[in-house]
Design an enzyme around this catalytic site. Structure first.
Site, mmCIF file in Angstrom:
data_model
loop_
_atom_site.group_PDB
_atom_site.id
_atom_site.type_symbol
_atom_site.label_atom_id
_atom_site.label_comp_id
_atom_site.label_asym_id
_atom_site.label_seq_id
_atom_site.Cartn_x
_atom_site.Cartn_y
_atom_site.Cartn_z
ATOM 1 C CB ALA A 1 -1.063 -0.105 1.276
ATOM 2 C CE LYS A 2 2.594 7.677 -3.314
ATOM 3 N NZ LYS A 2 2.513 8.584 -2.119
ATOM 4 C CD1 TRP A 3 2.637 2.339 3.694
ATOM 5 C CD2 TRP A 3 0.977 2.759 5.011
ATOM 6 N NE1 TRP A 3 2.017 1.194 4.080
ATOM 7 C CE2 TRP A 3 1.149 1.314 4.881
ATOM 8 C CE3 TRP A 3 -0.208 3.125 5.798
ATOM 9 C CZ2 TRP A 3 0.301 0.370 5.805
ATOM 10 C CZ3 TRP A 3 -0.701 2.221 6.599
ATOM 11 C CH2 TRP A 3 -0.645 1.016 6.660
ATOM 12 C CG ASP B 1 -1.562 9.074 -1.409
ATOM 13 O OD1 ASP B 1 -2.855 9.502 -1.276
ATOM 14 O OD2 ASP B 1 -0.409 9.720 -1.162
ATOM 15 N N GLY B 2 -2.762 4.678 -2.578
ATOM 16 C CA GLY B 2 -2.870 3.909 -3.692
ATOM 17 C C GLY B 2 -1.825 2.705 -3.492
#
Length: 358
Positions: free
Chosen positions: A28-30, A175-176
């Protein structure tokens, strides 16, 4: 401090791509502060993306890291703050404050967490040249016994799982997705990874602009949306224009320019107290310092379509919005918050496998 990888370290970066690529390692994009953790016994330093120390702003993390990570290590990860199962970036930015007493008060009120997703060194061994899959295995072993507020970032090599995360995790404020080649060494300050972020569009009112630092051309457009009470709230800026376009925008917007801000929806922008009850451009802050925040007011009559990736607390664009086109077919009054898509809420604790990530 004497480690095989010493500060400052500039973290490995990612370049944007439209789709999740197959055959990679996915995380995951933190959405927090990127941080490199250096620990050598009792000494702990938190390095920012620019290499400047963050240590004094997160005293509670220094204590937690001393208790929960190997005695000699260098970790890459993200500092985050969670509230009600959702990442809270505003609470994070409040920590960058010159007063030590306020920092410590906030450390108790809204404690931060550290989410580790890479390891650069363990004991006396540098891992910068080690392939990602091996670094990940070492990181998992190193953090086997870690407990909140230190977390191991979930990861997968299944692209279908990554696609599911992309859809679900936004509801927790993430975020993505980040995709990393499996054999990737750790390349400082290089865009060697891939990030896939959410992109949506919104129709917004252009109610002003700031000049570019290079001269009398548009630097950024000031964007607004109407709330339920009919007030035009400042929601962010659009700033990425070619120099020729910046000059053209000054001429194009000249008919809407007003010399006196009186009567403009954001007339109170220079009154710091007014920012307590409305979203306005330009209040001085610890971020802006002595930066010139003046702007050119425009009659709020022009509508633009912009692309954005994330809303902060449903009130403003987290990052700079990207200009797509003018919308002469839309009226300014139709540009409301109601058009914005709200992601389905998702509990951050489900992602981290803990009862409370904060």
């Amino acid at each position: 401090m004497d480690l095989p990888v010493m500060p400052p370290v500039k973290p490995m970066l990612a370049k944007s791509v439209a789709k999740i690529p197959p055959g990679m390692h996915y995380e995951a994009k933190w959405d927090g502060f990127r941080a490199i953790v250096f620990r050598d016994g009792a000494e702990v330093e938190l390095g920012s993306r620019t290499g400047k120390p963050l240590t004094r702003y997160f005293p509670e993390l220094v204590t937690a890291l001393q208790e929960r990570v190997p005695e000699r290590c260098v970790l890459d990860g993200e500092i985050v703050i969670a509230r009600d199962g959702h990442l809270d970036f505003d609470a994070l930015t409040e920590r960058i404050h010159p007063a030590d007493s306020r920092v410590r008060m906030l450390a108790e009120r809204t404690p931060a967490s550290f989410v580790a997703f890479d390891v650069l060194a363990l004991d006396d061994r540098s891992l910068l040249a080690t392939p990602l899959t091996d670094r990940r295995a070492l990181l998992e072993r190193a953090l086997t016994a870690a407990t909140p507020p230190v977390h191991l970032a979930p990861a997968t090599t299944e692209v279908d799982v990554a696609r599911q995360w992309f859809e679900q995790y936004e509801g927790a404020g993430l975020d993505g997705v980040v995709a990393k080649p499996l054999a990737l060494p750790y390349l400082q300050d290089e865009r060697a990874m891939f990030k896939i972020k959410h992109e949506r569009t919104a129709d917004v009112v252009v109610a002003g602009y700031r000049f570019h630092k290079s001269g009398p051309v548009v630097g950024s457009l000031l964007l607004g949306l109407y709330d339920d009470g009919g007030r035009l709230q400042h929601v962010g800026v659009s700033a990425a224009f070619a120099m020729k376009k910046r000059a053209e925008l000054v001429e194009e917007l000249e008919p809407l320019r007003i010399d006196d801000v009186t009567g403009h929806p954001w007339a109170a922008w220079s009154d710091e107290a007014a920012h307590e009850t409305a979203r306005l451009p330009g209040a001085p802050s610890r971020w802006s310092g002595k930066k010139d925040l003046s702007w050119v007011p425009l009659r709020p009559e022009r509508v633009a379509e912009v692309a954005y990736d994330h809303m902060e607390n449903g009130q403003r664009f987290r990052h700079t919005a990207r200009f797509r086109r003018w919308r002469p077919d839309r009226t300014p009054e139709s540009c409301t918050y109601a058009q914005l898509e709200e992601p389905v809420r998702y509990d951050l604790a489900e992602i981290l496998g803990e009862s409370d990530p904060g």
